[in-house]
Design an enzyme around this catalytic site. Structure first.
Site, PDB file in Angstrom:
ATOM      1  N   TYR A   1       0.814  -1.231   0.000  1.00  0.00           N
ATOM      2  CA  TYR A   1       0.000   0.000   0.000  1.00  0.00           C
ATOM      3  C   TYR A   1       0.840   1.270   0.000  1.00  0.00           C
ATOM      4  CZ  TYR A   1      -4.313  -2.601   0.622  1.00  0.00           C
ATOM      5  OH  TYR A   1      -5.371  -3.424   0.434  1.00  0.00           O
TER       6      TYR A   1
ATOM      7  N   GLU B   1       5.844 -27.588  16.919  1.00  0.00           N
ATOM      8  CA  GLU B   1       5.011 -27.212  15.773  1.00  0.00           C
ATOM      9  C   GLU B   1       3.666 -26.653  16.191  1.00  0.00           C
ATOM     10  OE1 GLU B   1       4.331 -30.420  12.959  1.00  0.00           O
ATOM     11  OE2 GLU B   1       2.661 -29.349  12.036  1.00  0.00           O
TER      12      GLU B   1
ATOM     13  N   ASP C   1       4.748 -32.959  14.119  1.00  0.00           N
ATOM     14  CA  ASP C   1       3.898 -34.114  13.889  1.00  0.00           C
ATOM     15  C   ASP C   1       4.699 -35.180  13.161  1.00  0.00           C
ATOM     16  OD1 ASP C   1       1.637 -33.141  15.062  1.00  0.00           O
ATOM     17  OD2 ASP C   1       0.735 -32.394  13.185  1.00  0.00           O
TER      18      ASP C   1
END
Ligand SMILES: Nc1ncnc2c1ncn2[C@@H]1O[C@H](COP(=O)(O)OP(=O)(O)OP(=O)(O)O)[C@@H](O)[C@H]1O
Ligand SMILES: [Mg+2]
Lengths: 508, 363
Positions: free
Chosen positions: B106, B199, B251
């Protein structure tokens, strides 16, 4: 068995009964045709003096006729040559009377147009027409007349002679007629606009029944040289014309007859022809039998050695005036015009002029608007049957980088001592192969010019865009790098901007 | 720990960044001043020029260069955007302001430098990173995603208004956001002897609740999925500046494995940058072998998982035996497990049993 009665009808009667062929089909067509016939007479009258035409046309409401049609008063004033007083009654009150039977490029040809309008007015309103005219002498003549349809004779109701102090010259025609202006309006306005386009030296003023004023102002005082009268070319004659010539000729042998009444026939050509046709040169033309006349006509058409008709009698608009007219009425960004060299069909010389206009106020419609003109008359009806339209549709426009989505308009103009109209309504041109070929060649020539223009413009645009991009970004690079480097002054990039143009040529 | 030494790191880097930007400006300025069209050379980021460097232990860019020339009309706009971005970054860093990628997009409009879209502006920022070999965070430009840190580390802010202010990173139980202020903070002192990156947010909170930071002397970092670059850089700083080992828990699937790998060896997308990787960090779980050994409740691998595993198997970053072994095991058991799977043995099992075992195993 019903009893059959035989009667003779006059020319006026014939054309009244068959007014469709002259364009007076219905109340809307009729008001359009009447306006146009009078305007064309006025244009002819001014042009024959090489005077830039000033034509004033007024249609005013004069009473109700039925739910759809109304009675209008049509008035047309011009600054033309005027009509000598003794001819006024016949010129406006006798069908097939006219001054334009000689071979000469003019709008009027049949000796019919103006009278059909007056006749139509008379039939629908039972009122006389008023004609005021002066040839610029000390008097102005005013006639009130009607047409005796059965006898095809003018009926003079009133006649006045006025003093012409100001030496006014011109003609005013005024009469009432029934019509449907509101239906006809778009065509009438289109007619004026297109007339202005091929007569850029004319001032046309039109006041419609609502009092709205439409003004088409001239952009030039230049006018084409007036057309010259000419003799018929041997390829163009028919038995009727031969008979008429034989009747009026003072010459008593075929040699003199041929030399004096035909276009581009000299002594040598005449002799060769007479040998070819096996006609004695001393033969008296007045002694030719009907079958000999028919044979003469056939031989004239067969003989290959007549020189082609000379077009110097024609008066094309010319590329400059055509350009001026198209620019003035269509307001395109660009116009290419192309005039073909003179050509001939069936012994009649003709010249084709075409214009292709691009951009500006020309709409993008997916099909090209086509403006058709003949002897500076716009043709507005029966477009689909016209030779120009067939030719335009048969051209592969993509070859010239012209696509249907482009804002392109096409104008074609044919001028000739004899326009190959298909009807006396003068609405479309017959598909003569010679004419079609010339139109096609003219359009191809113009299309090539347009293509060159488009390519050049694209190049200029690309250059402009390039320069635009450089002049947008380079100053920013200069500004930000200077600030980043903590410099007070921004580097001067003028030289770099100058050099931008040159590498394009370097690359090309 | 000697605070003085750490303190200079941030200031020094800030100086390097700002002089890098200034000299870029000067280079362009001088070319223009000589009446030449300026150009900038940078390493090519095209895939043919990305190599894995086993020495540096991350992807790097090869010798191929590209040149952005202001003379070339097609380069002109990106060239200008690059110069503007350098200018804007310099404004940010010298005024000690931060902004987001979105802000940059912007802000350009205020200078009539409209970017076509966010992607275009992001690409230009990456160009600037490539030219100067600094990451956008060095230019005070941050992405939106944020991760967090918790543990006994005292930092000292350098951001305006907070200069000299100190904070201990145990002061908030949700952790402290790894944002611009923390990224530019100096490390003052710590008692921690390791970093554990996690995580998922749920497990991070569990670790805080269970006092893992105390029990294991650890600084806990939440990566919140794929670690943002600021977080990767932060973990590297912890590892280098505090000289403590880093362990990563994800994981047990190809995606978790890759989160760890990107923290360790970086990504091809960041081949033009250094200092985002922690090559000595360890992936401590959840491994495929853990799924077997701990008999974890597991889901079958789906097609995408398997396809990904085959990709990783060929990836140069994965050539170490441990990684290859785990990939094979995943492909063999065709199962995956989330970190939460340990809850089948009770909520604290992961902290009491699994964590110490794995820290030991991957030491
Ligand atoms: N406004 C006018 N000024 C001068 N003469 C005119 C005017 N209007 C008509 N005339 C004369 O009257 C004659 C008859 O006109 P009219 O329109 O009936 O036939 P035309 O113009 O000869 O042929 P066409 O049937 O093709 O219109 C013309 O030939 C012309 O001599
Ligand atoms: Mg006429």
């Amino acid at each position: 068995m019903a009893k059959t009665t035989f009667e003779e009808i006059s020319a006026a009667d014939f054309f009244y009964r068959n007014r469709d062929i002259a364009g007076f089909t219905n109340p809307s067509r009729a008001i359009f045709a009447a306006t146009r016939e009078l305007v064309e007479n006025s244009l002819d009258a001014a042009e024959s003096l090489k005077t830039p035409p000033d034509i004033y046309v007024r249609l005013s409401f004069d009473g109700e006729a039925s739910s759809e049609t109304k009675i209008y008063k049509l008035r047309v004033e011009d600054n033309g040559i005027g009509v000598p007083p003794r001819h006024i009654p016949s010129a406006f009150g006798q069908v097939l009377f006219g001054s334009k039977y000689k071979l000469k490029q003019q709008r009027g040809t049949f000796g019919l147009g103006g009278k059909m309008a007056i006749l139509y007015g008379q039939i629908t309103t039972h009122q006389p027409a008023c004609i005021i005219s002066s040839t610029g002498v000390s008097k102005i003549y005013m006639y009130k007349l009607m047409i005796d349809i059965r006898r095809n004779r003018p009926l003079i109701l009133d006649r006045k002679v006025l003093i012409n102090k100001e030496r006014w010259r011109g003609t005013i025609v005024e009469f009432n007629l029934e019509g449907d202006y509101f239906r006809a309006m778009p065509k009438i306005l289109e007619y004026f606009k297109q007339t202005a386009m091929v007569n850029p030296y004319a001032n046309l003023t039109f006041v419609d029944p609502k009092g709205r004023l439409y003004k088409f102002t001239r952009v030039t005082m230049e006018m084409p040289d007036p057309p010259k009268e000419t003799l018929p070319h041997p390829y163009g004659v028919d038995v009727e014309l031969l008979q008429r010539l034989i009747q009026v000729t003072p010459h008593r042998n075929m040699m003199e007859f041929l030399r004096n009444h035909f276009h581009r026939v000299g002594e040598i050509t005449a002799r060769k022809f007479l040998e070819f046709a096996n006609i004695r040169s001393s033969k008296n033309p007045k002694k030719l039998a009907h079958n000999e006349i028919v044979r003469l006509m056939r031989m004239l058409k067969k003989f290959r050695e007549f020189l082609p008709p000379d077009a110097s009698c024609l008066s094309p608009l010319g590329e400059e005036l055509l350009r001026a007219g198209v620019l003035k009425e269509l307001k395109p960004e660009f116009v290419v015009v192309h005039q073909r060299r003179p050509s001939a069909y069936a012994g009649h010389p003709f010249i084709i002029e075409v214009a292709i206009a691009y951009g500006g106020e020309i709409p993008k419609r997916g099909t090209f608007p086509i403006y058709r003109f003949a002897n500076r008359i716009p043709l507005l009806y029966d477009e689909a049957s016209d030779v120009s339209v067939r030719v335009i549709n048969s051209i592969n426009w993509r070859r010239y980088k012209v696509t249907p989505d482009m804002p392109v308009a096409i104008a074609t103009h044919i001028c000739s001592t004899k326009i190959p109209y298909k009807t006396v309504g003068k609405e479309f041109i017959a598909d003569r192969p010679e004419v079609g070929r010339e139109i096609a060649n003219g359009l191809r020539g113009a299309a090539r010019q347009l293509q060159r223009f488009l390519t050049r413009r694209e190049h200029v645009d690309r250059e402009q865009r390039r320069l635009g991009i450089f002049s947008k970004y380079l100053p920013k690079i200069a500004q930000f790098s200077a600030q980043l480097a903590g410099k007070e002054k921004t580097p001067d990039i003028k030289k770099l901007l100058w050099s931008v143009k040159s590498f394009e040529t370097e690359k090309a | 720990m000697k605070p003085k030494k750490h303190k200079s790191i941030i200031t020094k880097r800030r100086k390097e960044v700002s002089s890098g930007l200034e000299s870029l400006g000067l280079k362009i300025y001088e070319q223009l001043d000589k009446g030449d069209f300026p150009s900038i050379e940078m390493p090519s980021r095209s895939t043919e020029n990305i190599y894995y460097d086993p020495q540096v232990r991350q992807f790097i860019l090869g010798d191929k260069k590209v040149r952005r020339k202001a003379r070339n009309i097609r380069h002109l706009r990106p060239f200008t955007q690059l110069v503007w971005t350098a200018f804007f970054s310099h404004e940010l860093t010298s005024q000690r302001k931060t902004s987001t990628l979105r802000d940059v997009y912007y802000s350009a409009q205020a200078y009539e430098m409209k970017f076509k879209d966010q992607q275009e502006s992001n690409n230009i920022i990456t160009d600037l990173e490539t030219v100067l070999a600094f990451s956008r965070e060095d230019f005070n430009i941050f992405p939106e995603e944020r991760s967090a840190v918790f543990g006994d580390l005292t930092i000292e802010y350098t951001v305006p208004g907070y200069e000299g202010k100190r904070l201990n990173l145990t002061s908030h139980p949700d952790g402290v956001m790894i944002g611009p202020a923390l990224t530019s903070a100096e490390f003052v002192k710590t008692t921690a002897d390791k970093v554990i990156a996690i995580e998922k947010g749920g497990l991070f909170t569990r670790f805080v609740e269970e006092g893992v930071h105390k029990k294991f002397n650890a600084i806990l970092v939440l990566t919140a999925g794929q670690a943002p670059r600021a977080t990767r850089h932060f973990v590297r700083r912890l590892n280098r500046e505090l000289n403590v080992p880093a362990y990563i828990f994800t994981d047990g699937d190809p995606w978790g494995m890759h989160i760890a790998m990107v923290m360790i060896s970086g990504s091809a997308n960041a081949a033009h940058l250094r200092e985002l990787t922690t090559p000595d960090a360890k992936w401590s779980g959840v491994w495929a072998t853990d799924i077997v050994n701990y008999k974890l409740p597991a889901d079958p691998l789906d097609e995408v998982d398997i396809k990904r595993l085959y990709e990783l198997q060929r990836d140069p970053r994965y050539k170490d035996p441990l990684w290859q072994r785990e990939i094979k095991m995943f492909l063999k058991i065709r199962k995956k497990a989330e970190q939460e799977a340990f809850s089948r043995y009770g909520l604290t099992y992961i902290v009491d049993e699994y964590l110490p075992a794995k820290l030991e195993e991957t030491k």
